[in-house]
Design a protein around this motif. Structure first.
Motif, PDB file in Angstrom:
ATOM      1  N   LYS A  23       0.835  -1.186   0.000  1.00  0.00           N
ATOM      2  CA  LYS A  23       0.000   0.000   0.000  1.00  0.00           C
ATOM      3  C   LYS A  23       0.876   1.245   0.000  1.00  0.00           C
ATOM      4  N   GLU A  24       0.385   2.274  -0.624  1.00  0.00           N
ATOM      5  CA  GLU A  24       1.062   3.560  -0.616  1.00  0.00           C
ATOM      6  C   GLU A  24       0.919   4.163   0.785  1.00  0.00           C
ATOM      7  N   PRO A  25       2.009   4.661   1.384  1.00  0.00           N
ATOM      8  CA  PRO A  25       1.887   5.232   2.721  1.00  0.00           C
ATOM      9  C   PRO A  25       0.972   6.457   2.711  1.00  0.00           C
ATOM     10  N   ARG A  26       0.042   6.492   3.668  1.00  0.00           N
ATOM     11  CA  ARG A  26      -0.920   7.585   3.705  1.00  0.00           C
ATOM     12  C   ARG A  26      -0.539   8.652   4.708  1.00  0.00           C
ATOM     13  N   MET A  27       0.346   8.344   5.634  1.00  0.00           N
ATOM     14  CA  MET A  27       0.723   9.298   6.665  1.00  0.00           C
ATOM     15  C   MET A  27       1.504  10.457   6.045  1.00  0.00           C
ATOM     16  N   ARG A  28       1.027  11.648   6.280  1.00  0.00           N
ATOM     17  CA  ARG A  28       1.672  12.849   5.746  1.00  0.00           C
ATOM     18  C   ARG A  28       2.560  13.442   6.842  1.00  0.00           C
ATOM     19  N   ILE A  29       3.754  13.860   6.470  1.00  0.00           N
ATOM     20  CA  ILE A  29       4.679  14.474   7.423  1.00  0.00           C
ATOM     21  C   ILE A  29       4.951  15.903   6.952  1.00  0.00           C
ATOM     22  N   GLU A  30       4.683  16.856   7.836  1.00  0.00           N
ATOM     23  CA  GLU A  30       4.944  18.261   7.524  1.00  0.00           C
ATOM     24  C   GLU A  30       5.935  18.800   8.539  1.00  0.00           C
ATOM     25  N   ILE A  31       6.926  19.550   8.041  1.00  0.00           N
ATOM     26  CA  ILE A  31       7.977  20.089   8.896  1.00  0.00           C
ATOM     27  C   ILE A  31       8.040  21.596   8.686  1.00  0.00           C
ATOM     28  N   ARG A  32       8.025  22.328   9.792  1.00  0.00           N
ATOM     29  CA  ARG A  32       8.140  23.790   9.727  1.00  0.00           C
ATOM     30  C   ARG A  32       9.279  24.249  10.611  1.00  0.00           C
ATOM     31  N   ALA A  33      10.060  25.188  10.102  1.00  0.00           N
ATOM     32  CA  ALA A  33      11.199  25.720  10.850  1.00  0.00           C
ATOM     33  C   ALA A  33      10.976  27.203  11.126  1.00  0.00           C
ATOM     34  N   ARG A  34      11.332  27.616  12.352  1.00  0.00           N
ATOM     35  CA  ARG A  34      11.158  29.015  12.738  1.00  0.00           C
ATOM     36  C   ARG A  34      12.478  29.542  13.289  1.00  0.00           C
ATOM     37  N   HIS A  35      12.923  30.667  12.771  1.00  0.00           N
ATOM     38  CA  HIS A  35      14.147  31.345  13.196  1.00  0.00           C
ATOM     39  C   HIS A  35      15.419  30.621  12.762  1.00  0.00           C
ATOM     40  N   PHE A  36      15.318  29.749  11.751  1.00  0.00           N
ATOM     41  CA  PHE A  36      16.508  29.127  11.185  1.00  0.00           C
ATOM     42  C   PHE A  36      16.116  28.486   9.849  1.00  0.00           C
ATOM     43  N   THR A  37      17.138  28.142   9.050  1.00  0.00           N
ATOM     44  CA  THR A  37      16.916  27.509   7.760  1.00  0.00           C
ATOM     45  C   THR A  37      16.989  26.001   7.928  1.00  0.00           C
ATOM     46  N   LEU A  38      15.964  25.313   7.477  1.00  0.00           N
ATOM     47  CA  LEU A  38      15.899  23.859   7.579  1.00  0.00           C
ATOM     48  C   LEU A  38      16.813  23.235   6.521  1.00  0.00           C
ATOM     49  N   THR A  39      17.743  22.401   6.957  1.00  0.00           N
ATOM     50  CA  THR A  39      18.668  21.736   6.027  1.00  0.00           C
ATOM     51  C   THR A  39      18.047  20.431   5.533  1.00  0.00           C
ATOM     52  N   ASP A  40      18.544  19.936   4.425  1.00  0.00           N
ATOM     53  CA  ASP A  40      18.086  18.643   3.898  1.00  0.00           C
ATOM     54  C   ASP A  40      18.396  17.517   4.874  1.00  0.00           C
ATOM     55  N   THR A  41      19.547  17.607   5.534  1.00  0.00           N
ATOM     56  CA  THR A  41      19.937  16.582   6.498  1.00  0.00           C
ATOM     57  C   THR A  41      18.937  16.511   7.654  1.00  0.00           C
ATOM     58  N   LEU A  42      18.566  17.664   8.194  1.00  0.00           N
ATOM     59  CA  LEU A  42      17.607  17.687   9.299  1.00  0.00           C
ATOM     60  C   LEU A  42      16.224  17.256   8.828  1.00  0.00           C
ATOM     61  N   ARG A  43      15.834  17.681   7.637  1.00  0.00           N
ATOM     62  CA  ARG A  43      14.535  17.272   7.081  1.00  0.00           C
ATOM     63  C   ARG A  43      14.475  15.741   6.949  1.00  0.00           C
ATOM     64  N   ASN A  44      15.514  15.150   6.399  1.00  0.00           N
ATOM     65  CA  ASN A  44      15.556  13.690   6.247  1.00  0.00           C
ATOM     66  C   ASN A  44      15.521  12.985   7.604  1.00  0.00           C
ATOM     67  N   HIS A  45      16.228  13.552   8.574  1.00  0.00           N
ATOM     68  CA  HIS A  45      16.245  12.973   9.924  1.00  0.00           C
ATOM     69  C   HIS A  45      14.834  12.991  10.525  1.00  0.00           C
ATOM     70  N   VAL A  46      14.151  14.113  10.406  1.00  0.00           N
ATOM     71  CA  VAL A  46      12.800  14.245  10.959  1.00  0.00           C
ATOM     72  C   VAL A  46      11.850  13.259  10.281  1.00  0.00           C
ATOM     73  N   GLU A  47      11.899  13.173   8.964  1.00  0.00           N
ATOM     74  CA  GLU A  47      11.014  12.259   8.242  1.00  0.00           C
ATOM     75  C   GLU A  47      11.267  10.803   8.634  1.00  0.00           C
ATOM     76  N   ARG A  48      12.535  10.422   8.713  1.00  0.00           N
ATOM     77  CA  ARG A  48      12.893   9.047   9.079  1.00  0.00           C
ATOM     78  C   ARG A  48      12.443   8.724  10.499  1.00  0.00           C
ATOM     79  N   ARG A  49      12.697   9.637  11.431  1.00  0.00           N
ATOM     80  CA  ARG A  49      12.319   9.418  12.828  1.00  0.00           C
ATOM     81  C   ARG A  49      10.795   9.410  13.005  1.00  0.00           C
ATOM     82  N   ALA A  50      10.078  10.225  12.241  1.00  0.00           N
ATOM     83  CA  ALA A  50       8.612  10.243  12.344  1.00  0.00           C
ATOM     84  C   ALA A  50       8.035   8.911  11.882  1.00  0.00           C
TER      85      ALA A  50
END
Length: 129
Positions: A5-32
């Protein structure tokens, strides 16, 4: 892939007062995905808000706020503060994962008998021939 099945869970990431890096974005998605684990098909959305409170001054000021929207309605939240974003994300998502498990576990058990409270009935074994 066939049969998955196609994964249905949506992951949204928002950053405040800093620039979100690809490394951190990937980490958040993997951990979620890991934190929601086997219950991810019952989760509609995971929102992760990251904030650097003190900016360049440093310190224990990285905040991760996680909000989980369940498929059947309901919302759960968790928060953690750490010296690093990775640490704050890991702790907040771990807490959110536990909260989802407890919430869905309670819902499931209230619909019927649990394994612990169901009457035990011995299984009939075939007689040896």
């Amino acid at each position: 892939m066939v049969g998955q099945k196609e994964p249905r869970m949506r992951i949204e990431i928002r950053a405040r007062h800093f620039t979100l890096t690809d490394t951190l974005r990937n980490h958040v998605e993997r951990r979620a995905r890991f934190a929601m684990g086997r219950l991810s098909d019952r989760v509609r959305e995971v929102m992760v808000r990251l904030e650097d409170i003190n900016g360049p001054r440093g310190g224990v000021d990285k905040v991760a706020k996680v909000t989980v929207q369940l498929e059947q309605g309901g919302q759960l939240a968790a928060e953690a503060v750490d010296a690093s974003f990775a640490g704050a994300v890991d702790r907040a998502l771990e807490r959110a994962g536990h909260a989802v498990g407890k919430s869905l576990g309670r819902t499931h058990r209230s619909d019927g008998e649990s394994v612990r409270t169901a009457p035990w009935e011995p299984e009939e074994l075939p007689s040896p021939s």
